[in-house]
Design a protein around this motif. Structure first.
Motif, mmCIF file in Angstrom:
data_model
loop_
_atom_site.group_PDB
_atom_site.id
_atom_site.type_symbol
_atom_site.label_atom_id
_atom_site.label_comp_id
_atom_site.label_asym_id
_atom_site.label_seq_id
_atom_site.Cartn_x
_atom_site.Cartn_y
_atom_site.Cartn_z
ATOM 1 N N ALA A 63 107.325 -11.923 -37.615
ATOM 2 C CA ALA A 63 106.614 -12.165 -38.868
ATOM 3 C C ALA A 63 107.544 -11.706 -39.976
ATOM 4 N N VAL A 64 108.502 -12.526 -40.267
ATOM 5 C CA VAL A 64 109.582 -12.165 -41.176
ATOM 6 C C VAL A 64 109.141 -12.359 -42.620
ATOM 7 N N PHE A 89 106.690 -15.810 -30.659
ATOM 8 C CA PHE A 89 105.843 -16.412 -31.680
ATOM 9 C C PHE A 89 106.448 -16.124 -33.044
ATOM 10 N N LEU A 90 106.630 -17.181 -33.821
ATOM 11 C CA LEU A 90 107.221 -17.086 -35.152
ATOM 12 C C LEU A 90 106.147 -17.405 -36.187
ATOM 13 N N PHE A 91 105.901 -16.466 -37.088
ATOM 14 C CA PHE A 91 104.903 -16.668 -38.132
ATOM 15 C C PHE A 91 105.313 -17.840 -38.996
ATOM 16 N N ASP A 92 104.388 -18.760 -39.207
ATOM 17 C CA ASP A 92 104.649 -19.959 -39.990
ATOM 18 C C ASP A 92 103.974 -19.833 -41.351
ATOM 19 N N PHE A 102 101.056 -19.224 -36.130
ATOM 20 C CA PHE A 102 102.274 -18.866 -35.418
ATOM 21 C C PHE A 102 102.786 -20.066 -34.637
ATOM 22 N N GLN A 103 104.083 -20.264 -34.694
ATOM 23 C CA GLN A 103 104.736 -21.310 -33.923
ATOM 24 C C GLN A 103 105.219 -20.678 -32.621
ATOM 25 N N SER A 104 104.890 -21.286 -31.498
ATOM 26 C CA SER A 104 105.326 -20.782 -30.204
ATOM 27 C C SER A 104 106.726 -21.309 -29.901
#
Length: 121
Positions: A63-64, A89-92, A102-104
């Motif tokens: 979660a940048v 998981f990348l926070f979108d 979140f993008q997996s």
């Protein structure tokens, strides 16, 4: 269970305000019974420092902060940290309705992002 967290903590920065202190975060997480390792700093600085010592990660949540451009430099450090079956998981932040999403990413996705960043550097 072990937990490694990277955050600017009290440095906060940007729109987050003062943020939680390193000491407060450590106390809260230790109450959950996990082994806790907290690294203050931006993504690149912290991940480059721990990439060789934090291994076989099964779950990674990124979660940048929008102002943290250093994540672009940090991608090449992630593959060595991940277990083969890891879930990432990348926070979108680009969702239209403003709801958290979140993008997996697969390990292959992370490898692709890491290799594209290496070539650009």
């Amino acid at each position: 269970l072990s937990y490694t967290g990277v955050d600017r903590f009290e440095d906060g920065g940007g729109d987050r305000g003062a943020g939680i202190t390193l000491k407060q975060a450590y106390r809260l997480l230790r109450q959950q019974g996990a082994q806790v390792r907290l690294m203050p700093g931006d993504s690149y600085t912290a991940l480059s420092a721990i990439a060789n010592s934090v291994q076989h990660v099964d779950l990674m949540v990124l979660a940048v902060a929008p102002q943290d451009d250093s994540m672009e430099l940090a991608w090449p450090f992630l593959p060595r940290m991940l277990a083969p079956q890891a879930r990432v998981f990348l926070f979108d932040r680009s969702t239209r309705d403003g709801e958290p999403s979140f993008q997996s990413l697969t390990v292959s996705d992370v490898l692709q992002r890491a290799s594209s960043r290496r070539r650009a550097a």
